[in-house]
Design a protein around this motif. Sequence first.
Motif, PDB file in Angstrom:
ATOM      1  N   LEU A  26     -36.698 -28.391 -18.406  1.00 27.86           N
ATOM      2  CA  LEU A  26     -37.527 -27.487 -17.264  1.00 27.86           C
ATOM      3  C   LEU A  26     -36.685 -27.184 -16.255  1.00 27.86           C
ATOM      4  N   ALA A  27     -35.595 -27.773 -15.680  1.00 25.05           N
ATOM      5  CA  ALA A  27     -34.985 -27.057 -14.510  1.00 25.05           C
ATOM      6  C   ALA A  27     -34.363 -25.914 -15.130  1.00 25.05           C
ATOM      7  N   ALA A  28     -33.555 -26.051 -16.234  1.00 20.26           N
ATOM      8  CA  ALA A  28     -33.137 -24.871 -16.745  1.00 20.26           C
ATOM      9  C   ALA A  28     -33.752 -23.683 -17.063  1.00 20.26           C
ATOM     10  N   GLU A  29     -35.042 -23.959 -17.585  1.00 19.95           N
ATOM     11  CA  GLU A  29     -35.829 -22.650 -17.784  1.00 19.95           C
ATOM     12  C   GLU A  29     -36.401 -22.150 -16.363  1.00 19.95           C
ATOM     13  N   ALA A  30     -36.702 -23.121 -15.499  1.00 17.14           N
ATOM     14  CA  ALA A  30     -37.064 -22.524 -14.132  1.00 17.14           C
ATOM     15  C   ALA A  30     -36.043 -22.041 -13.390  1.00 17.14           C
ATOM     16  N   GLY A  31     -34.716 -22.304 -13.669  1.00 17.56           N
ATOM     17  CA  GLY A  31     -33.706 -21.720 -12.816  1.00 17.56           C
ATOM     18  C   GLY A  31     -33.239 -22.142 -11.655  1.00 17.56           C
ATOM     19  N   VAL A  32     -33.694 -23.648 -11.489  1.00 15.44           N
ATOM     20  CA  VAL A  32     -33.370 -24.629 -10.325  1.00 15.44           C
ATOM     21  C   VAL A  32     -32.442 -25.763 -10.629  1.00 15.44           C
ATOM     22  N   THR A  33     -32.205 -26.536 -10.136  1.00 12.80           N
ATOM     23  CA  THR A  33     -31.306 -27.716 -10.231  1.00 12.80           C
ATOM     24  C   THR A  33     -31.949 -28.854 -10.455  1.00 12.80           C
ATOM     25  N   ARG A  34     -31.685 -29.577 -11.295  1.00 12.94           N
ATOM     26  CA  ARG A  34     -32.226 -30.786 -11.745  1.00 12.94           C
ATOM     27  C   ARG A  34     -32.414 -31.892 -10.644  1.00 12.94           C
ATOM     28  N   THR A  35     -31.613 -31.901  -9.806  1.00 11.17           N
ATOM     29  CA  THR A  35     -31.814 -33.071  -8.733  1.00 11.17           C
ATOM     30  C   THR A  35     -32.915 -32.765  -7.694  1.00 11.17           C
ATOM     31  N   GLY A  36     -33.486 -31.467  -7.727  1.00  8.80           N
ATOM     32  CA  GLY A  36     -34.787 -31.252  -6.849  1.00  8.80           C
ATOM     33  C   GLY A  36     -35.727 -32.271  -7.344  1.00  8.80           C
ATOM     34  N   PHE A  37     -35.729 -32.578  -8.844  1.00 15.96           N
ATOM     35  CA  PHE A  37     -36.781 -33.467  -9.281  1.00 15.96           C
ATOM     36  C   PHE A  37     -36.872 -35.098  -8.946  1.00 15.96           C
ATOM     37  N   TYR A  38     -35.735 -35.428  -8.304  1.00 18.84           N
ATOM     38  CA  TYR A  38     -35.422 -36.904  -7.951  1.00 18.84           C
ATOM     39  C   TYR A  38     -35.348 -37.173  -6.729  1.00 18.84           C
ATOM     40  N   PRO A  39     -35.795 -38.368  -6.163  1.00 18.41           N
ATOM     41  CA  PRO A  39     -35.681 -38.459  -4.719  1.00 18.41           C
ATOM     42  C   PRO A  39     -34.282 -38.677  -4.166  1.00 18.41           C
ATOM     43  N   LYS A  40     -33.963 -38.683  -2.995  1.00 21.89           N
ATOM     44  CA  LYS A  40     -32.563 -38.726  -2.275  1.00 21.89           C
ATOM     45  C   LYS A  40     -32.523 -39.678  -1.363  1.00 21.89           C
ATOM     46  N   LYS A  41     -31.465 -39.988  -0.723  1.00 22.44           N
ATOM     47  CA  LYS A  41     -31.162 -40.759   0.342  1.00 22.44           C
ATOM     48  C   LYS A  41     -30.562 -40.166   1.447  1.00 22.44           C
ATOM     49  N   ASN A  42     -31.309 -40.185   2.602  1.00 22.61           N
ATOM     50  CA  ASN A  42     -30.447 -39.686   3.994  1.00 22.61           C
ATOM     51  C   ASN A  42     -29.246 -40.635   4.075  1.00 22.61           C
ATOM     52  N   ARG A  43     -28.726 -39.910   5.082  1.00 25.38           N
ATOM     53  CA  ARG A  43     -27.308 -40.877   5.258  1.00 25.38           C
ATOM     54  C   ARG A  43     -27.666 -42.297   6.110  1.00 25.38           C
ATOM     55  N   ASP A  44     -28.801 -42.254   6.748  1.00 26.36           N
ATOM     56  CA  ASP A  44     -28.979 -43.682   7.131  1.00 26.36           C
ATOM     57  C   ASP A  44     -29.671 -44.575   6.031  1.00 26.36           C
ATOM     58  N   GLY A  45     -29.720 -44.210   4.693  1.00 19.42           N
ATOM     59  CA  GLY A  45     -30.171 -45.087   3.776  1.00 19.42           C
ATOM     60  C   GLY A  45     -31.769 -44.779   3.100  1.00 19.42           C
ATOM     61  N   THR A  46     -32.554 -44.076   4.157  1.00 17.43           N
ATOM     62  CA  THR A  46     -34.027 -44.064   4.171  1.00 17.43           C
ATOM     63  C   THR A  46     -34.221 -42.936   2.943  1.00 17.43           C
ATOM     64  N   PRO A  47     -35.233 -43.300   1.886  1.00 16.90           N
ATOM     65  CA  PRO A  47     -35.523 -42.459   1.064  1.00 16.90           C
ATOM     66  C   PRO A  47     -36.035 -41.103   1.367  1.00 16.90           C
ATOM     67  N   GLN A  48     -35.800 -40.049   0.626  1.00 19.52           N
ATOM     68  CA  GLN A  48     -36.330 -38.931   1.013  1.00 19.52           C
ATOM     69  C   GLN A  48     -36.664 -38.288  -0.170  1.00 19.52           C
ATOM     70  N   PRO A  49     -38.163 -37.696  -0.426  1.00 15.42           N
ATOM     71  CA  PRO A  49     -38.619 -37.146  -1.662  1.00 15.42           C
ATOM     72  C   PRO A  49     -37.690 -36.082  -2.076  1.00 15.42           C
ATOM     73  N   GLY A  50     -37.506 -35.653  -3.372  1.00 13.40           N
ATOM     74  CA  GLY A  50     -36.971 -34.553  -3.687  1.00 13.40           C
ATOM     75  C   GLY A  50     -37.949 -33.331  -3.566  1.00 13.40           C
ATOM     76  N   PRO A  51     -37.646 -31.832  -3.338  1.00 10.76           N
ATOM     77  CA  PRO A  51     -38.403 -30.776  -3.169  1.00 10.76           C
ATOM     78  C   PRO A  51     -39.624 -30.817  -4.553  1.00 10.76           C
ATOM     79  N   TYR A  52     -39.032 -30.992  -5.383  1.00 12.88           N
ATOM     80  CA  TYR A  52     -39.953 -30.798  -6.709  1.00 12.88           C
ATOM     81  C   TYR A  52     -40.345 -32.142  -7.538  1.00 12.88           C
ATOM     82  N   GLN A  53     -40.101 -33.266  -6.802  1.00 13.73           N
ATOM     83  CA  GLN A  53     -40.439 -34.476  -7.468  1.00 13.73           C
ATOM     84  C   GLN A  53     -42.111 -34.526  -7.886  1.00 13.73           C
ATOM     85  N   HIS A  54     -43.042 -34.129  -7.176  1.00 13.68           N
ATOM     86  CA  HIS A  54     -44.279 -34.185  -7.390  1.00 13.68           C
ATOM     87  C   HIS A  54     -44.327 -33.151  -8.673  1.00 13.68           C
ATOM     88  N   LEU A  55     -43.640 -32.324  -8.855  1.00  8.84           N
ATOM     89  CA  LEU A  55     -43.817 -31.493 -10.149  1.00  8.84           C
ATOM     90  C   LEU A  55     -43.405 -32.473 -11.535  1.00  8.84           C
TER      91      LEU A  55
END
Length: 181
Positions: A56-85
Amino acid sequence: MKILPQSTQPPDRQNNEMARISEETRVRNEEAIRAAMERLLSGTLPPGGSTDLKTLAAEAGVTRTGFYPKKNRDGTPQPGPYQHLAKEFDRRLKALHQTGTIPDRKVAQIERLKDANGALKKRLEQREAELAKLRQAMKLALSRIAAQHLELERLGEQAAAGPKVTRLPRAITPESNGSYS
């Protein structure tokens, strides 16, 4: 005075903890992801692709990491920009599977082979049960034949041992006029 090298990052990324994309880019990427999602879910897969987030990421031309949550430097979770998709894609894919529609030919073939394998295992178990019953019946038949053979041998030895056999009179027949012969 020492000159420090300038950062190679664009000004909008220099001070932020994580790189941010513009709203316009995010909207454009979401449209590309939705279009790619429709293609993949309809069964139009690229060569070597599958119905997964990587394709899906390859077909859309976006990085796969945008589909997964990330952590801020302080350890708090941050949703990926395309996680809802990604969640929508998984939900729609599961819904298709529940209705029996499998858009990925490889996955469909694997499912067919699993079903065929299960059916073959069931048939094999039935055949083994039938063979066990037949073996039991064969043992029973052989033991009866052996017992009958032993009885015939015993009777043959008894008959050969002596004149202990008594002759019975013949049955009365109409030709003999009621007399014994």
